[in-house]
Write a protein that holds these residues in place. Structure first.
Motif, PDB file in Angstrom:
ATOM      1  N   GLY A  14      -3.366  -7.065   0.825  1.00 18.93           N
ATOM      2  CA  GLY A  14      -3.691  -7.671   2.103  1.00 18.93           C
ATOM      3  C   GLY A  14      -4.354  -9.025   2.042  1.00 18.93           C
ATOM      4  N   ILE A  15      -4.542  -9.594   0.868  1.00 22.17           N
ATOM      5  CA  ILE A  15      -5.235 -10.876   0.744  1.00 22.17           C
ATOM      6  C   ILE A  15      -4.266 -12.053   0.884  1.00 22.17           C
ATOM      7  CG2 ILE A  15      -6.612 -12.335  -0.788  1.00 22.17           C
ATOM      8  CD1 ILE A  15      -8.141  -9.963   0.328  1.00 22.17           C
ATOM      9  N   VAL A  16      -3.073 -11.948   0.298  1.00 24.87           N
ATOM     10  CA  VAL A  16      -2.127 -13.062   0.244  1.00 24.87           C
ATOM     11  C   VAL A  16      -0.940 -12.780   1.166  1.00 24.87           C
ATOM     12  CG1 VAL A  16      -0.762 -14.529  -1.275  1.00 24.87           C
ATOM     13  CG2 VAL A  16      -2.794 -13.382  -2.158  1.00 24.87           C
ATOM     14  N   ARG A  17      -0.514 -13.785   1.898  1.00 29.02           N
ATOM     15  CA  ARG A  17       0.650 -13.648   2.772  1.00 29.02           C
ATOM     16  C   ARG A  17       1.935 -13.724   1.964  1.00 29.02           C
ATOM     17  NH1 ARG A  17      -1.167 -18.053   6.335  1.00 29.02           N
ATOM     18  NH2 ARG A  17       0.841 -18.956   5.758  1.00 29.02           N
ATOM     19  N   ASP A  18       2.959 -13.007   2.407  1.00 29.44           N
ATOM     20  CA  ASP A  18       4.252 -13.009   1.727  1.00 29.44           C
ATOM     21  C   ASP A  18       4.849 -14.403   1.646  1.00 29.44           C
ATOM     22  OD1 ASP A  18       3.855 -10.314   1.635  1.00 29.44           O
ATOM     23  OD2 ASP A  18       5.723  -9.755   2.629  1.00 29.44           O
ATOM     24  N   ASP A  19       4.752 -15.180   2.749  1.00 29.91           N
ATOM     25  CA  ASP A  19       5.383 -16.507   2.752  1.00 29.91           C
ATOM     26  C   ASP A  19       4.713 -17.440   1.749  1.00 29.91           C
ATOM     27  OD1 ASP A  19       3.049 -16.620   4.245  1.00 29.91           O
ATOM     28  OD2 ASP A  19       3.863 -17.998   5.739  1.00 29.91           O
ATOM     29  N   TRP A  20       3.376 -17.305   1.588  1.00 26.67           N
ATOM     30  CA  TRP A  20       2.692 -18.128   0.590  1.00 26.67           C
ATOM     31  C   TRP A  20       3.196 -17.780  -0.808  1.00 26.67           C
ATOM     32  CZ3 TRP A  20      -0.108 -17.832  -3.831  1.00 26.67           C
ATOM     33  CH2 TRP A  20      -0.833 -18.961  -4.215  1.00 26.67           C
ATOM     34  N   ARG A  50       6.080 -16.453  -1.633  1.00 26.63           N
ATOM     35  CA  ARG A  50       7.461 -16.917  -1.835  1.00 26.63           C
ATOM     36  C   ARG A  50       7.480 -18.401  -2.196  1.00 26.63           C
ATOM     37  NH1 ARG A  50       8.554 -13.285   2.459  1.00 26.63           N
ATOM     38  NH2 ARG A  50       8.309 -14.943   4.000  1.00 26.63           N
ATOM     39  N   SER A  51       6.648 -19.186  -1.530  1.00 29.08           N
ATOM     40  CA  SER A  51       6.568 -20.616  -1.845  1.00 29.08           C
ATOM     41  C   SER A  51       6.034 -20.832  -3.258  1.00 29.08           C
ATOM     42  CB  SER A  51       5.657 -21.329  -0.834  1.00 29.08           C
ATOM     43  OG  SER A  51       6.169 -21.241   0.456  1.00 29.08           O
ATOM     44  N   PHE A  52       5.033 -20.045  -3.638  1.00 32.26           N
ATOM     45  CA  PHE A  52       4.457 -20.179  -4.970  1.00 32.26           C
ATOM     46  C   PHE A  52       5.484 -19.826  -6.041  1.00 32.26           C
ATOM     47  CE2 PHE A  52       2.264 -18.462  -8.679  1.00 32.26           C
ATOM     48  CZ  PHE A  52       1.353 -19.465  -8.960  1.00 32.26           C
ATOM     49  N   VAL A  53       6.214 -18.738  -5.849  1.00 28.19           N
ATOM     50  CA  VAL A  53       7.226 -18.318  -6.820  1.00 28.19           C
ATOM     51  C   VAL A  53       8.321 -19.379  -6.948  1.00 28.19           C
ATOM     52  CG1 VAL A  53       9.025 -16.615  -7.312  1.00 28.19           C
ATOM     53  CG2 VAL A  53       6.762 -15.854  -6.554  1.00 28.19           C
ATOM     54  N   SER A  54       8.758 -19.942  -5.821  1.00 32.01           N
ATOM     55  CA  SER A  54       9.794 -20.988  -5.862  1.00 32.01           C
ATOM     56  C   SER A  54       9.306 -22.212  -6.636  1.00 32.01           C
ATOM     57  CB  SER A  54      10.182 -21.400  -4.436  1.00 32.01           C
ATOM     58  OG  SER A  54      10.788 -20.329  -3.756  1.00 32.01           O
ATOM     59  N   ALA A  55       8.053 -22.604  -6.411  1.00 34.05           N
ATOM     60  CA  ALA A  55       7.486 -23.756  -7.118  1.00 34.05           C
ATOM     61  C   ALA A  55       7.398 -23.486  -8.614  1.00 34.05           C
ATOM     62  CB  ALA A  55       6.114 -24.097  -6.548  1.00 34.05           C
ATOM     63  N   ALA A  56       7.009 -22.258  -8.987  1.00 31.58           N
ATOM     64  CA  ALA A  56       6.925 -21.906 -10.405  1.00 31.58           C
ATOM     65  C   ALA A  56       8.303 -21.918 -11.049  1.00 31.58           C
ATOM     66  CB  ALA A  56       6.282 -20.533 -10.556  1.00 31.58           C
ATOM     67  N   HIS A  57       9.307 -21.386 -10.352  1.00 31.45           N
ATOM     68  CA  HIS A  57      10.671 -21.354 -10.904  1.00 31.45           C
ATOM     69  C   HIS A  57      11.200 -22.773 -11.133  1.00 31.45           C
ATOM     70  CE1 HIS A  57      11.632 -17.000  -9.389  1.00 31.45           C
ATOM     71  NE2 HIS A  57      10.762 -17.034 -10.374  1.00 31.45           N
ATOM     72  N   ARG A  58      10.890 -23.693 -10.227  1.00 35.05           N
ATOM     73  CA  ARG A  58      11.344 -25.076 -10.404  1.00 35.05           C
ATOM     74  C   ARG A  58      10.765 -25.696 -11.670  1.00 35.05           C
ATOM     75  NH1 ARG A  58      10.563 -25.240  -4.713  1.00 35.05           N
ATOM     76  NH2 ARG A  58       8.537 -26.289  -4.950  1.00 35.05           N
ATOM     77  N   ARG A  59       9.663 -25.157 -12.135  1.00 30.51           N
ATOM     78  CA  ARG A  59       9.012 -25.660 -13.356  1.00 30.51           C
ATOM     79  C   ARG A  59       9.335 -24.801 -14.577  1.00 30.51           C
ATOM     80  NH1 ARG A  59       6.528 -27.099  -8.969  1.00 30.51           N
ATOM     81  NH2 ARG A  59       5.249 -28.993  -8.835  1.00 30.51           N
ATOM     82  N   GLY A  60      10.288 -23.911 -14.411  1.00 30.33           N
ATOM     83  CA  GLY A  60      10.722 -23.085 -15.534  1.00 30.33           C
ATOM     84  C   GLY A  60       9.788 -21.946 -15.872  1.00 30.33           C
ATOM     85  N   TYR A  71      -0.745  -5.057  -6.174  1.00 32.54           N
ATOM     86  CA  TYR A  71      -0.105  -6.251  -6.713  1.00 32.54           C
ATOM     87  C   TYR A  71      -0.033  -7.306  -5.613  1.00 32.54           C
ATOM     88  CZ  TYR A  71       1.675  -3.431 -10.629  1.00 32.54           C
ATOM     89  OH  TYR A  71       1.789  -2.616 -11.732  1.00 32.54           O
ATOM     90  N   ALA A  72       0.045  -8.563  -6.027  1.00 33.40           N
ATOM     91  CA  ALA A  72       0.340  -9.617  -5.062  1.00 33.40           C
ATOM     92  C   ALA A  72       1.729  -9.352  -4.477  1.00 33.40           C
ATOM     93  CB  ALA A  72       0.295 -10.981  -5.741  1.00 33.40           C
ATOM     94  N   PRO A  73       1.953  -9.694  -3.197  1.00 31.73           N
ATOM     95  CA  PRO A  73       3.258  -9.439  -2.575  1.00 31.73           C
ATOM     96  C   PRO A  73       4.291 -10.478  -2.998  1.00 31.73           C
ATOM     97  CG  PRO A  73       1.841 -10.587  -1.040  1.00 31.73           C
ATOM     98  CD  PRO A  73       0.999 -10.330  -2.274  1.00 31.73           C
ATOM     99  N   GLY A  74       5.489 -10.316  -2.486  1.00 32.25           N
ATOM    100  CA  GLY A  74       6.517 -11.330  -2.688  1.00 32.25           C
ATOM    101  C   GLY A  74       7.489 -11.011  -3.801  1.00 32.25           C
ATOM    102  N   PRO A  75       8.439 -11.925  -4.019  1.00 36.27           N
ATOM    103  CA  PRO A  75       9.525 -11.706  -4.988  1.00 36.27           C
ATOM    104  C   PRO A  75       9.084 -11.994  -6.424  1.00 36.27           C
ATOM    105  CG  PRO A  75       9.784 -13.849  -3.951  1.00 36.27           C
ATOM    106  CD  PRO A  75       8.574 -13.230  -3.314  1.00 36.27           C
ATOM    107  N   LEU A  76       8.196 -11.186  -6.965  1.00 39.92           N
ATOM    108  CA  LEU A  76       7.718 -11.385  -8.333  1.00 39.92           C
ATOM    109  C   LEU A  76       8.833 -11.062  -9.326  1.00 39.92           C
ATOM    110  CD1 LEU A  76       4.224  -9.655  -8.006  1.00 39.92           C
ATOM    111  CD2 LEU A  76       4.754 -12.088  -7.745  1.00 39.92           C
ATOM    112  N   ASP A  77       8.804 -11.745 -10.468  1.00 35.27           N
ATOM    113  CA  ASP A  77       9.823 -11.505 -11.498  1.00 35.27           C
ATOM    114  C   ASP A  77       9.568 -10.215 -12.265  1.00 35.27           C
ATOM    115  OD1 ASP A  77      11.446 -14.036 -11.308  1.00 35.27           O
ATOM    116  OD2 ASP A  77       9.451 -14.891 -11.663  1.00 35.27           O
ATOM    117  N   TYR A  78       8.308  -9.788 -12.313  1.00 36.48           N
ATOM    118  CA  TYR A  78       7.985  -8.572 -13.053  1.00 36.48           C
ATOM    119  C   TYR A  78       6.596  -8.122 -12.633  1.00 36.48           C
ATOM    120  CZ  TYR A  78       7.097  -5.490 -17.095  1.00 36.48           C
ATOM    121  OH  TYR A  78       6.808  -4.415 -17.912  1.00 36.48           O
TER     122      TYR A  78
END
Length: 283
Positions: A221-227, A229-239, A252-259
């Motif tokens: 409940g601390i982190v929003r899903d949209d935040w 998703r943006s963080f994961v996209s930024a990390a992926h752009r940097r490999g 766990y933190a929400p969102g489309p985590l890789d693992y």
């Protein structure tokens, strides 16, 4: 010196376990004989048993039994004398961790004054007393009831050395003692863990992620899903892959985590995941 340490060494909390390990091993490296007073207030034990999965609770217990120089378990402060009387201690240290926190609303022995973290049990013994990287965690000593204010001031004034890990605690120590006790800053003992204990010497139970990764840990409940998703996209752009580091409670933190690193997780494995990462975000 024969030293007794009292702190929050046993809870299902990765950082607390590693702080206790670093503190005890650093003192051992200086040539001291160290005894970790195994103080476990029943109400606090019950809180962790209620909120942490049984297998993860046991992982923390196994870590403590294997790596910390534990005494006999103590459930209440009046039992400490019976445990330490045969140890012939020369010194007693409180901390690190939130050993100066007082919160009467929690209705627990460890968060009301007096409690064993203030080392009054050592007052009648001729021994060195001190606090190691202690924290009040936002407790306003000046707002405590009169007897507690006076007791805290007396306990701090009786300590030979007081170190704290944050500015708030330093200010509170100075104010409550009228400036008679000046607390110095001391970083979290985990900062020196690698100097006194090799976290990689024990077999790892985790299967390490092959790609470069960053870790994200957050209670529910601390982190929003949209935040995220943006963080994961930024990390992926940097490999970089984004991995979820679990809280002991299983959050766990929400969102489309890789693992998502699974529980149960040994505190040393938790440390190794962080050590091998490119970054760690705790929210």
């Amino acid at each position: 010196m024969r030293i007794g340490i009292i702190t929050y060494h046993w809870p299902a909390n990765f950082g607390a376990n590693l702080q206790a390990l670093a503190t005890s091993r650093w003192l051992m490296a200086q040539g001291h004989s160290v005894h970790m007073i195994d103080y476990r207030p029943p109400a606090l034990v019950e809180k962790y048993r209620r909120t942490v999965p049984a297998e993860q609770f046991e992982a923390h217990a196994e870590f403590c039994a294997k790596h910390l120089p534990l005494t006999q378990t103590v459930a209440a402060q009046w039992d400490i004398d019976s445990v330490v009387q045969d140890l012939e201690l020369d010194g007693a240290f409180s901390g690190s961790d939130a050993v100066f926190r007082l919160n009467y609303r929690l209705n627990r022995e460890d968060t009301t004054f007096p409690n064993p973290f203030w080392l009054n049990w050592a007052a009648e013994r001729d021994m060195f007393r001190g606090a190691i990287a202690a924290s009040a965690m936002g407790t306003n000593f000046l707002a405590l009831p009169g007897p507690a204010r006076r007791g805290v001031a007396a306990s701090l004034a009786a300590m030979d050395r007081v170190t704290v890990r944050d500015y708030w605690s330093q200010v509170m120590v100075g104010l409550i003692t009228g400036g008679r006790t000046r607390a110095r800053f001391l970083p979290d003992p985990v900062m020196v863990l690698k100097e006194v204990f090799d976290p990689f010497q024990c077999p790892a139970s985790d299967s390490q992620f092959a790609e470069p990764y960053v870790l994200v840990a957050s209670p529910s409940g601390i982190v929003r899903d949209d935040w995220m998703r943006s963080f994961v996209s930024a990390a992926h752009r940097r490999g970089l892959a984004v991995l979820g580091l679990p809280m002991p409670e299983g959050d766990y933190a929400p969102g489309p985590l890789d693992y998502r690193i699974p529980l149960p997780l040994d505190p040393l494995d938790w440390y190794r995941w962080i050590a091998r990462s490119k970054g760690y975000v705790c929210l």
